[in-house]
Design a protein around this motif. Sequence first.
Motif, PDB file in Angstrom:
ATOM      1  N   LEU A   1       6.310   4.136   1.922  1.00 24.10           N
ATOM      2  CA  LEU A   1       6.055   5.396   2.509  1.00 24.10           C
ATOM      3  C   LEU A   1       6.550   6.448   1.311  1.00 24.10           C
ATOM      4  CD1 LEU A   1       7.151   4.965   6.147  1.00 24.10           C
ATOM      5  CD2 LEU A   1       4.574   4.901   5.127  1.00 24.10           C
ATOM      6  N   ASN A   2       7.070   6.206   0.188  1.00 23.28           N
ATOM      7  CA  ASN A   2       7.649   7.002  -0.765  1.00 23.28           C
ATOM      8  C   ASN A   2       6.463   8.408  -1.149  1.00 23.28           C
ATOM      9  OD1 ASN A   2      10.442   6.157  -1.387  1.00 23.28           O
ATOM     10  ND2 ASN A   2       9.508   4.298  -2.083  1.00 23.28           N
ATOM     11  N   ARG A   3       5.471   7.854  -1.205  1.00 23.31           N
ATOM     12  CA  ARG A   3       4.587   8.862  -1.634  1.00 23.31           C
ATOM     13  C   ARG A   3       4.155  10.018  -0.500  1.00 23.31           C
ATOM     14  NH1 ARG A   3       0.447   5.327  -5.286  1.00 23.31           N
ATOM     15  NH2 ARG A   3       2.072   4.841  -6.877  1.00 23.31           N
ATOM     16  N   MET A   4       4.535   9.732   0.753  1.00 19.61           N
ATOM     17  CA  MET A   4       4.623  10.614   1.746  1.00 19.61           C
ATOM     18  C   MET A   4       5.843  11.629   1.677  1.00 19.61           C
ATOM     19  SD  MET A   4       2.850   8.684   4.769  1.00 19.61           S
ATOM     20  CE  MET A   4       2.722   9.920   5.940  1.00 19.61           C
TER      21      MET A   4
ATOM     22  N   GLY B   1       8.930   9.933   3.322  1.00 23.80           N
ATOM     23  CA  GLY B   1       9.423   9.660   1.891  1.00 23.80           C
ATOM     24  C   GLY B   1      10.454  10.681   1.422  1.00 23.80           C
ATOM     25  N   VAL B   2      10.740  11.749   2.292  1.00 22.13           N
ATOM     26  CA  VAL B   2      11.688  12.602   1.824  1.00 22.13           C
ATOM     27  C   VAL B   2      13.078  12.246   1.818  1.00 22.13           C
ATOM     28  CG1 VAL B   2      12.463  14.983   2.163  1.00 22.13           C
ATOM     29  CG2 VAL B   2      10.163  14.632   2.374  1.00 22.13           C
ATOM     30  N   THR B   3      13.826  12.298   0.774  1.00 19.97           N
ATOM     31  CA  THR B   3      15.162  11.922   0.738  1.00 19.97           C
ATOM     32  C   THR B   3      16.269  13.194   1.096  1.00 19.97           C
ATOM     33  OG1 THR B   3      15.490  12.514  -1.517  1.00 19.97           O
ATOM     34  CG2 THR B   3      14.960  10.210  -0.900  1.00 19.97           C
ATOM     35  N   ARG B   4      17.425  12.873   1.560  1.00 20.66           N
ATOM     36  CA  ARG B   4      18.323  13.922   1.721  1.00 20.66           C
ATOM     37  C   ARG B   4      18.599  14.863   0.351  1.00 20.66           C
ATOM     38  NH1 ARG B   4      23.838  14.180   1.090  1.00 20.66           N
ATOM     39  NH2 ARG B   4      23.903  12.044   0.556  1.00 20.66           N
ATOM     40  N   LYS B   5      18.564  14.139  -0.661  1.00 15.67           N
ATOM     41  CA  LYS B   5      18.597  14.908  -2.033  1.00 15.67           C
ATOM     42  C   LYS B   5      17.755  15.801  -2.198  1.00 15.67           C
ATOM     43  CE  LYS B   5      22.191  11.888  -4.087  1.00 15.67           C
ATOM     44  NZ  LYS B   5      22.354  11.079  -5.228  1.00 15.67           N
TER      45      LYS B   5
ATOM     46  N   VAL C   1       0.850  -1.122   0.083  1.00 16.23           N
ATOM     47  CA  VAL C   1      -0.055  -0.012  -0.079  1.00 16.23           C
ATOM     48  C   VAL C   1       0.778   1.280   0.021  1.00 16.23           C
ATOM     49  CG1 VAL C   1      -1.941  -1.175   1.052  1.00 16.23           C
ATOM     50  CG2 VAL C   1      -0.139  -0.123   2.435  1.00 16.23           C
ATOM     51  N   TRP C   2       0.231   2.302  -0.624  1.00 19.07           N
ATOM     52  CA  TRP C   2       1.228   3.556  -0.648  1.00 19.07           C
ATOM     53  C   TRP C   2       0.351   4.665   0.154  1.00 19.07           C
ATOM     54  CZ3 TRP C   2       0.985  -0.099  -4.548  1.00 19.07           C
ATOM     55  CH2 TRP C   2       2.235  -0.446  -4.793  1.00 19.07           C
ATOM     56  N   PRO C   3       0.260   4.762   1.314  1.00 22.11           N
ATOM     57  CA  PRO C   3      -0.431   6.062   1.959  1.00 22.11           C
ATOM     58  C   PRO C   3       0.096   7.298   1.357  1.00 22.11           C
ATOM     59  CG  PRO C   3       1.073   4.745   3.524  1.00 22.11           C
ATOM     60  CD  PRO C   3       1.036   4.011   2.226  1.00 22.11           C
ATOM     61  N   ARG C   4      -0.861   8.391   1.518  1.00 23.91           N
ATOM     62  CA  ARG C   4      -0.466   9.757   1.042  1.00 23.91           C
ATOM     63  C   ARG C   4      -0.155  10.585   2.262  1.00 23.91           C
ATOM     64  NH1 ARG C   4      -0.307  10.005  -4.253  1.00 23.91           N
ATOM     65  NH2 ARG C   4      -1.119   8.676  -5.637  1.00 23.91           N
ATOM     66  N   ASP C   5      -0.906  10.328   3.372  1.00 24.30           N
ATOM     67  CA  ASP C   5      -0.671  11.215   4.580  1.00 24.30           C
ATOM     68  C   ASP C   5      -0.973  10.506   5.906  1.00 24.30           C
ATOM     69  OD1 ASP C   5      -3.690  10.583   5.088  1.00 24.30           O
ATOM     70  OD2 ASP C   5      -3.968  12.170   3.811  1.00 24.30           O
TER      71      ASP C   5
ATOM     72  N   PHE D   1       8.412   0.395   4.558  1.00 22.51           N
ATOM     73  CA  PHE D   1       9.421   0.844   3.481  1.00 22.51           C
ATOM     74  C   PHE D   1       9.786   2.035   3.253  1.00 22.51           C
ATOM     75  CE2 PHE D   1      10.651   1.114  -1.224  1.00 22.51           C
ATOM     76  CZ  PHE D   1      11.763   0.174  -1.157  1.00 22.51           C
ATOM     77  N   GLY D   2      10.827   2.366   3.278  1.00 27.96           N
ATOM     78  CA  GLY D   2      11.245   3.727   3.086  1.00 27.96           C
ATOM     79  C   GLY D   2      11.865   3.885   1.452  1.00 27.96           C
ATOM     80  N   THR D   3      13.148   4.593   1.526  1.00 28.03           N
ATOM     81  CA  THR D   3      13.478   4.848   0.191  1.00 28.03           C
ATOM     82  C   THR D   3      14.082   3.706  -0.618  1.00 28.03           C
ATOM     83  OG1 THR D   3      15.584   5.513   1.208  1.00 28.03           O
ATOM     84  CG2 THR D   3      13.832   7.141   0.825  1.00 28.03           C
TER      85      THR D   3
END
Length: 151
Positions: A66-69, A87-91, A20-24, A45-47
């Motif tokens: 969690l990539n879509r968050m 889902g926010v990466t350092r880059k 599943v890909w939760p958005r919030d 699952f993160g990045t």
Amino acid sequence: MGPAMSTVPHARCAPPDAVVWPRDVEQLQEMVALCHQHRVPMVPFGTGTGLEGGVNAVEGGVCFDLNRMAAISELSVEDFSVAVEPGVTRKALNAHLRGTGLWFPVGASGTNAVRYGTMRPNVLNLRVVLPDGSLLHTAGPGRSARYGVME
């Protein structure tokens, strides 16, 4: 003779039953609560940069991707603080910070962690979805950054 055989055991691939890909946060809480209620294993699952097999669903269950968050909010240049979703990466964060005079060099490990330190002292407050779907703020809801303008 050919190259030496690796003696490192490899885990067998064990995909989850569903992804599943939760958005919030609210959507994530609802899905986690359902899994908890029905005793379904959950695998976050993160990045996807880790090599340790942390997303191997050995008991099946639901993988929470969690990539879509990936929202970045509450940037305060004065306090050197920003709120990010998992889902926010350092880059991506550094691309968002470009032009502000700020930079986030810290990584979880590797050369940047040796040079600039680790995540622990840089994380001020977490919103954590617990296994039953409830929400926990590690430093308290609405808690402000520890940095600020001294009077």
